[in-house]
Design a protein around this motif. Structure first.
Motif, PDB file in Angstrom:
ATOM      1  N   ASP A  70      23.786  22.915  67.774  1.00 39.25           N
ATOM      2  CA  ASP A  70      24.465  24.139  68.174  1.00 39.25           C
ATOM      3  C   ASP A  70      25.737  23.993  69.058  1.00 39.25           C
ATOM      4  O   ASP A  70      26.872  24.698  68.776  1.00 39.25           O
ATOM      5  CB  ASP A  70      23.575  24.979  68.872  1.00 39.25           C
ATOM      6  N   PHE A  73      28.386  22.042  65.832  1.00 39.96           N
ATOM      7  CA  PHE A  73      28.681  22.673  64.564  1.00 39.96           C
ATOM      8  C   PHE A  73      28.333  24.281  64.670  1.00 39.96           C
ATOM      9  O   PHE A  73      27.801  24.702  65.565  1.00 39.96           O
ATOM     10  CB  PHE A  73      27.682  21.870  63.596  1.00 39.96           C
ATOM     11  N   SER A  74      29.071  24.734  63.817  1.00 44.34           N
ATOM     12  CA  SER A  74      28.928  26.436  63.412  1.00 44.34           C
ATOM     13  C   SER A  74      28.712  26.534  62.195  1.00 44.34           C
ATOM     14  O   SER A  74      29.043  25.452  61.105  1.00 44.34           O
ATOM     15  CB  SER A  74      30.124  26.948  64.088  1.00 44.34           C
ATOM     16  N   THR A  76      29.370  29.051  58.656  1.00 41.47           N
ATOM     17  CA  THR A  76      30.195  30.030  58.121  1.00 41.47           C
ATOM     18  C   THR A  76      29.501  31.034  57.844  1.00 41.47           C
ATOM     19  O   THR A  76      28.389  31.147  57.131  1.00 41.47           O
ATOM     20  CB  THR A  76      30.992  29.477  56.927  1.00 41.47           C
ATOM     21  N   ASN A  95      30.625  23.623  60.008  1.00 41.47           N
ATOM     22  CA  ASN A  95      31.750  23.090  60.397  1.00 41.47           C
ATOM     23  C   ASN A  95      31.710  22.450  61.758  1.00 41.47           C
ATOM     24  O   ASN A  95      31.067  23.031  62.677  1.00 41.47           O
ATOM     25  CB  ASN A  95      32.567  24.380  60.625  1.00 41.47           C
ATOM     26  N   LYS A  97      32.916  22.501  65.462  1.00 42.17           N
ATOM     27  CA  LYS A  97      33.685  23.571  66.251  1.00 42.17           C
ATOM     28  C   LYS A  97      34.697  22.647  66.848  1.00 42.17           C
ATOM     29  O   LYS A  97      35.096  21.713  67.091  1.00 42.17           O
ATOM     30  CB  LYS A  97      32.580  23.744  67.572  1.00 42.17           C
ATOM     31  N   GLU A  99      36.451  23.323  69.748  1.00 42.45           N
ATOM     32  CA  GLU A  99      36.487  22.795  71.147  1.00 42.45           C
ATOM     33  C   GLU A  99      35.919  21.060  71.301  1.00 42.45           C
ATOM     34  O   GLU A  99      36.340  20.486  72.031  1.00 42.45           O
ATOM     35  CB  GLU A  99      35.873  23.813  71.912  1.00 42.45           C
ATOM     36  N   HIS A 100      35.180  21.211  70.036  1.00 42.49           N
ATOM     37  CA  HIS A 100      34.467  19.616  70.151  1.00 42.49           C
ATOM     38  C   HIS A 100      35.446  18.628  69.623  1.00 42.49           C
ATOM     39  O   HIS A 100      35.459  17.507  69.801  1.00 42.49           O
ATOM     40  CB  HIS A 100      33.083  19.739  69.181  1.00 42.49           C
TER      41      HIS A 100
END
Length: 630
Positions: A70, A73-74, A76, A95, A97, A99-100
């Motif tokens: 979590d 990754f995100s 869609t 995807n 993230k 910020e990562h």
């Protein structure tokens, strides 16, 4: 084996190997085992296989794989999805993230620098090695096997929100000899009670295959090609010669829209009916059916259909199967795990069957419960269960829906399905509205090309998958016939070359008879004797080739079925009418649902290149041009 899941272990352990400098070889090994750790397949849902323990870097911390995933990754969502270059929705795509990316600089990783062609080539080789180390077959190797999932139209499973399943011959695979054999027995018993002579007849499943068409006017069973031209035919239980087929049907096409004449064998449930009908055609032809029944071939088909219908309605057949399911059902331990992967990937799972509740519950308990973990039951897999669905009308129109409220099957009216509910009747639109999922977000999986696949696609634009159990046997038969077919093709090619020369000489002779020059000066200068001698020799060679080729063509496909040949073929190169239906209506097709286990719930099925008649000509011309212009 559960599908591999990416948990981003590298994010927790960092990019180093636990401190200190490392040699290039050690660094390479560290990267390799770090990736293996990231892809480690859970032995259970609570632990990771010790086989890959050395890939877990000594970072001195414990990893909650879900929270790590979590954090990194995100997924869609529908409202932010786009369409990719193949026209598929990007909904469900994973995807990294932003910020990562910024925090760890992954987008600037040295191994990913340079032209993408070179990066992709390197990463592909490494991915293949890792798959081997993990013991996971690649999708390409799975596809090139009898239990592959074959793609007619590109399908992104990540964009699928709900997967609906038929039950009989889809989730539940029956032993055809046992199930259809008993259906045949009950059918014959009913025919005997109706006054038909059935003594001495026995169930012979090899008489028919799926995809044949009954001609109710002529008492024939026929196999048509993709255009509807009839290639093989059987009257009663006797195969007709090629000449007889040509004389009887000429250029007549099978038109499945003319239901009064043609009956398509869509499913394995059709086997018992077709066998009984063809055997009774023999009895009608030899005069043993009593004259007072006054039947023609079409009337005989109705009588057989009525006898089989009553075999189902009386309930004796299903009662026998329910009392001893182990005699009729072929167990598949991998099947519940394939559905469990899909459910845990966030898919809504639906069971939509025409069978009644008591039969469905008995069959599903027998086939699923013993193979599910943690005391799960089959109902726990499905978000909505619909029995007595009345397909194909379920996809075409609206019927009242009832909620099944007791284990005995008592029901009460309802107007909207709820998650976890068990229902009878209703319609596909009710399901869509209840889930707020519509059209191509739903994949429906069934074994009936019309009731399950065609109608859900035509009326609702659902994505579709066909289950065709015979594919495994056909695939193996095609492999076993490879050398035979190569020999046959070689003979045909030899005849084509010989025939080309014969035709050219024949044209030269024709022009000579009209006092015109032949195609070339050399052909014009041939003397009459050389010309006719060459033509005679070539004609004899072609005639002998025909004598060799004809029986070989007739025997092609015998490894699958001695009468009808391959399921998907009509002749050496052409597709059968069934195969045309599959390509038209089924986005993907495979032999059994458990084959999904060899892929993942995130698989992107890409359709293969479709060969056209002029493709080989284009290929030849490009090589001819290169050779002559270099």
């Amino acid at each position: 084996m559960y599908a591999a899941e990416v948990f981003g272990v590298f994010a927790v352990c960092g990019g180093g190997g636990g401190g200190g400098d490392a040699s290039p070889e050690e660094a390479s090994a560290t990267r390799k085992w770090s990736k293996i750790a990231a892809f480690a397949t859970p032995i259970s849902r609570n632990s990771v296989s010790m086989r890959w323990a050395k890939g877990l870097m000594p970072c001195g911390c414990t990893v909650d794989s879900k929270s790590v995933g979590d954090a990194v990754f995100s997924v869609t969502p529908s409202n932010k999805s786009d369409v990719d270059y193949l026209g598929e929705s990007t909904k469900g795509d994973l995807n990294v993230k932003l910020e990562h990316l910024e925090a760890f600089g992954i987008d600037g990783h040295a191994s990913l620098e340079g032209p993408i062609e070179e990066v992709a080539r390197s990463e592909t080789r490494e991915a293949e090695d890792l798959l081997k180390d993990l013991g996971i077959p690649s999708p390409s190797s799975s596809r090139n096997s009898p239990r592959g999932i074959f793609c007619s139209r590109t399908l992104n499973l990540r964009s699928i929100s709900a997967i609906g399943y038929d039950m009989d011959y889809t989730l539940i695979q029956y032993n055809v000899m046992a199930w259809e054999g008993r259906a045949y027995d009950y059918c014959m018993e009913n025919l005997k009670n109706m006054g038909f002579p059935v003594d001495g007849l026995a169930f012979d499943p090899d008489l028919v295959i799926r995809g044949l068409v009954i001609d109710k006017e002529k008492g024939n069973l026929v196999k048509a090609d993709r255009f509807g031209y009839i290639k093989r035919a059987m009257h009663g239980t006797k195969m007709l010669s090629t000449r007889a087929v040509s004389e009887m049907y000429g250029r007549e096409l099978v038109d499945l829209r003319k239901e009064s004449r043609w009956e398509f064998l869509n499913t394995l449930f059709s086997v018992s009916e077709a066998v009984a009908y063809m055997q009774m055609v023999d009895r009608l032809d030899d005069g043993t059916i009593p004259a007072d029944l006054a039947l023609d071939y079409k009337g005989l088909y109705k009588a057989v259909g009525k006898a089989l219908f009553w075999a189902h309605v009386e309930g004796r057949l299903k009662s026998e199967i329910m009392s001893k399911p182990e005699l009729f059902v072929e167990p598949d331990p991998e099947l519940p795990l394939a559905l469990l992967d899909q459910k845990e990937a966030g898919k809504k799972l639906l069971l939509i069957t025409n069978s009644d509740f008591l039969y469905t519950d008995k069959m599903m308990k027998h086939s699923f419960n013993r193979f599910l973990p943690n005391d799960m039951g089959w109902r726990d897999l499905f978000d909505i269960v619909i029995v007595s669905a009345r397909k194909p009308e379920f996809f075409q129109m609206s019927h009242p829906m009832y909620e099944v409220v007791t284990g005995e099957g008592l029901m009460r009216p309802c107007f909207k399905a709820q998650t976890g509910g068990l229902y009878s009747g209703g319609s596909a639109q009710m399901v869509e509205n209840s889930l707020d999922i519509h059209g191509d977000e739903i994949l429906y999986v069934g074994d009936h090309i019309y009731t399950d696949v065609s109608q859900s696609k035509v009326h609702l634009r659902w994505r579709t998958a066909l289950i065709c159990r015979e594919l495994e046997e056909e695939y193996s038969a095609l492999i076993g016939s490879r050398s035979y077919r190569e020999s046959l093709v070689e003979l045909i090619n030899q005849k084509e070359v010989v025939g080309d020369l014969f035709n050219q000489l024949r044209l030269a002779l024709q022009r000579r008879s009209k006092d015109r020059p032949a195609q070339t000066l050399a052909a014009t200068n041939m003397n009459d004797e050389d010309l006719t001698d060459s033509m005679q020799k070539l004609l004899i060679v072609m005639q002998r080739l025909d004598e060799k080729i004809a029986p070989m063509l007739e025997a092609d496909g015998e490894l699958f079925n001695s009468r009808w040949g391959f399921l998907s073929r009509a002749g050496l190169w052409d597709k059968s009418h069934l195969m045309r239906q599959i390509e038209k209506y089924a986005d993907i097709y495979t032999s059994r649902v458990s084959n999904f286990l060899y892929y993942t719930p995130f698989m992107y099925f890409r359709s293969q290149e479709q060969n056209l008649a002029h493709d080989s000509y284009t290929y030849y011309c490009s090589h001819f041009y290169d050779e002559n212009c270099s």
